[in-house]
Design a protein around this motif. Structure first.
Motif, PDB file in Angstrom:
ATOM      1  N   THR A 155       0.850  -1.186   0.000  1.00 28.54           N
ATOM      2  CA  THR A 155       0.000   0.000   0.000  1.00 28.54           C
ATOM      3  C   THR A 155       0.884   1.233   0.000  1.00 28.54           C
ATOM      4  OG1 THR A 155      -1.798  -1.099   1.169  1.00 28.54           O
ATOM      5  CG2 THR A 155      -1.753   1.302   1.262  1.00 28.54           C
ATOM      6  N   ALA A 189      -4.071  -0.387   4.902  1.00 25.29           N
ATOM      7  CA  ALA A 189      -2.704   0.017   5.242  1.00 25.29           C
ATOM      8  C   ALA A 189      -2.138  -0.872   6.342  1.00 25.29           C
ATOM      9  CB  ALA A 189      -2.681   1.480   5.672  1.00 25.29           C
ATOM     10  N   SER A 225      -1.223  -4.568   5.229  1.00 23.14           N
ATOM     11  CA  SER A 225      -0.274  -4.742   4.124  1.00 23.14           C
ATOM     12  C   SER A 225       1.059  -5.282   4.631  1.00 23.14           C
ATOM     13  CB  SER A 225      -0.046  -3.400   3.418  1.00 23.14           C
ATOM     14  OG  SER A 225      -1.239  -2.954   2.808  1.00 23.14           O
ATOM     15  N   LEU A 249       3.743  -0.834   4.080  1.00 22.88           N
ATOM     16  CA  LEU A 249       3.038   0.434   3.899  1.00 22.88           C
ATOM     17  C   LEU A 249       4.077   1.501   3.607  1.00 22.88           C
ATOM     18  CD1 LEU A 249       0.745   2.516   4.084  1.00 22.88           C
ATOM     19  CD2 LEU A 249       1.000   2.473   6.580  1.00 22.88           C
ATOM     20  N   TYR A 278       4.748   5.320   2.945  1.00 24.75           N
ATOM     21  CA  TYR A 278       4.098   6.617   3.097  1.00 24.75           C
ATOM     22  C   TYR A 278       4.953   7.676   2.398  1.00 24.75           C
ATOM     23  CZ  TYR A 278       1.037  10.236   4.793  1.00 24.75           C
ATOM     24  OH  TYR A 278       0.135  11.266   4.818  1.00 24.75           O
ATOM     25  N   ILE A 336       6.125   0.109   8.187  1.00 25.28           N
ATOM     26  CA  ILE A 336       6.065   1.387   7.470  1.00 25.28           C
ATOM     27  C   ILE A 336       7.432   1.709   6.889  1.00 25.28           C
ATOM     28  CG2 ILE A 336       5.619   3.860   7.659  1.00 25.28           C
ATOM     29  CD1 ILE A 336       3.804   3.244  10.051  1.00 25.28           C
TER      30      ILE A 336
END
Length: 529
Positions: A79, A181, A184, A187, A189, A255
């Motif tokens: 994502t 999110a 996943s 993720l 960002y 992340i």
């Protein structure tokens, strides 16, 4: 040749009039002798090869993170979340930095054999973006590859099936974020750090969160205990986001943060005078200013608004860093400060500022009175590190037309907040206790947020709370040139001219006050000693 740093000018009798923004227009004002004017630094040099810098960041991340290519494998669920239309300001000339970064991430994913990829605009409680706005941010290649297939989503903070509750912090804060999110494998960002407030754990813990989560840090107490939103370690807003972000990481959400910084090259060449010091204006600059002002004086407000909203900024990329959230953000802040910090000695009795036509929450819209207050007291007032530019009990004077006007599609709950709530009280604590829940849970506002292009029903409350620190700190707020009824509804004092406002301010701070003017925008951060 190195760009010049920020500069603090002491006004004397030879100083030319100072440029003040005034919504979709400008004013030239003569400040009293002895006043200080703070000018932003000149734009730093952009990266020579943005695409190469982005690829380098993806493959050489910072902190405890493997390269992006090593995190992705066939069958991975990827994502990519990205900052919404709130940034940058004004919108960039294409290609937008988000387009550059996302294209590089997609190329990396394709090389790794990843075919489960979804893009999400991280709206938080902001309005949905139009297709044209999404296409501008992402570029046609990305938009056309994802949007027609339902793979370009916009975060819905009110979709029960689209959210997952990850737990509560030790302080009892709910952490509820976007389900896609959270579930996943990776993720990514993609962030734009226009100012020091942006990025870090705030990206996911706010941008992809629900109202149930966001309410824990977007409240009056948090805002009043945030001593500048631009100084993370003195911001309760950021402290809460950091707690939430660390819980998100402990919950297993992987992340890969990508943060970018831009220089202060904010306006196209025809508005070049905006970024120069007035005594350095050339004949061409002076002619451009007077021609522009004369044209705007003859232009109906709606048309002037449309002209300014069409501006595309020549902002250029100055840094990109990727990897673990906190390590990335430390580097990002260093790059923001390298471009934006201006050292200032001491506080003043009076702070003056001209407010422009745009804020994060009225792109392609109207800067309504609540957003005028938020831009001046929530943002510009807080563009400091250390302590405010104005002393406790001092006066803030803002220049803006402050029209009693609202965009009914973007800001429906703002209209009711202005007409009903502020008509009864302007006290943030009373407003929060008495009115917030009914607006936040109103089915019609929720429907408009989810299906139209409206900000969430609670959003005007948050914009008012954003002013809470300044309102607690200041003795008075005066708006020059605003609609008098609208200014009074905000609880502020209207003035016809700057001279009138300064005379009114003396009733609060005494005779012969010290005055500081922030020459904004471009945006900068005052490091007040």
């Amino acid at each position: 040749m190195s760009p010049r740093p920020g500069f603090v000018l002491e006004v004397d009798r030879s100083t030319p009039p100072t440029l003040f923004w005034h919504g979709e227009g400008f004013r030239l004002e003569r400040l009293p002798v002895g006043s200080r004017v703070i000018y932003p630094p000149e734009p730093v040099a952009p990266l020579a090869d943005p695409e190469a810098a982005i690829r380098q960041a993806l493959e050489h991340p910072v902190g405890d993170s493997a390269p992006l290519s090593a995190l992705l494998h066939p069958g991975s669920k990827l994502t990519i979340a990205f900052d919404d239309i709130s940034l940058p300001l004004p919108p960039m000339r294409p290609p937008d930095v988000r387009q550059r970064v996302i294209e590089a991430v997609l190329d990396t994913a394709a090389a790794a054999g990843v075919d489960d990829v979804v893009l999400i605009a991280a709206l938080a409680l902001h309005r949905r973006m139009t297709d044209d706005e999404l296409r501008h941010a992402l570029g046609s290649r990305v938009f056309d590859a994802f949007a027609p297939h339902g793979l370009l989503l916009q975060h819905d903070a009110e979709d029960p099936s689209g959210l997952v509750h990850l737990g509560m912090t030790e302080q009892g804060e709910d952490v509820e974020i976007n389900r896609r999110a959270a579930e996943s494998d990776v993720l990514v960002y993609v962030n734009i750090n226009l100012v020091a407030m942006d990025g870090g754990h705030k990206s996911v813990a706010t941008g992809l969160a629900s109202y149930k989560s966001i309410r824990h840090h977007h409240n009056v107490r948090t805002m009043q205990h945030s001593r500048s939103f631009m100084d993370r370690h003195n911001s309760e807003l950021h402290t809460s986001n950091w707690r939430m972000g660390q819980l998100i990481a402990k919950a297993g959400v992987k992340i890969f943060q990508i943060e970018t910084t831009l220089n202060l090259d904010t306006f196209p060449s025809q508005f070049g005078f905006l970024q120069k010091r007035e005594w350095e204006w050339s004949l061409k600059d002076r002619a451009a200013f007077h021609t522009t002002r004369a044209a705007l004086d003859r232009t109906p407000p709606a048309m002037a608004r449309q002209i300014f909203q069409s501006i595309r900024s020549p902002h250029a990329l100055t840094s990109v860093q990727a990897g673990e959230v906190e390590a990335v953000h430390d580097l990002t802040l260093a790059n923001v400060h390298r471009q934006q910090l201006v050292e200032v000695q001491g506080q003043a009795d009076i702070l003056t500022m001209g407010l422009p036509y745009i804020s994060p929450y009225n792109v392609n819209s109207i800067l309504n009175p609540i957003l005028v207050a938020c831009l001046g007291l929530g943002y510009f007032f807080n563009l400091y590190r250390g302590k405010p530019l104005v002393r406790e009990g001092g006066v803030c004077i803002m220049s803006h037309p402050t029209p009693w006007a609202f965009n009914p599609v973007h800001h429906p709950s703002y209209i009711d907040f202005f007409e009903q709530v502020l008509a009864e009280t302007t006290d943030p604590i009373e407003i929060e206790a008495k009115f917030e829940e009914s607006f936040a849970t109103d089915p019609w506002y929720i429907h408009l947020y989810r299906t139209s292009y409206a900000y969430h029903g609670v959003h005007p409350f948050y914009m008012w709370y954003w002013c809470a620190h300044a309102l607690q700190h200041l003795g008075q707020v005066i708006i020059v040139g605003g609609d008098r009824a609208a200014v009074r509804r905000l609880g502020f004092k209207p003035a016809s001219t700057l001279a009138d406002a300064l005379e009114m301010a003396e009733d609060v701070v005494g005779r012969d006050p010290t005055i500081t003017h922030v020459h904004n925008p471009p945006l900068f951060i005052s490091d007040v000693r």
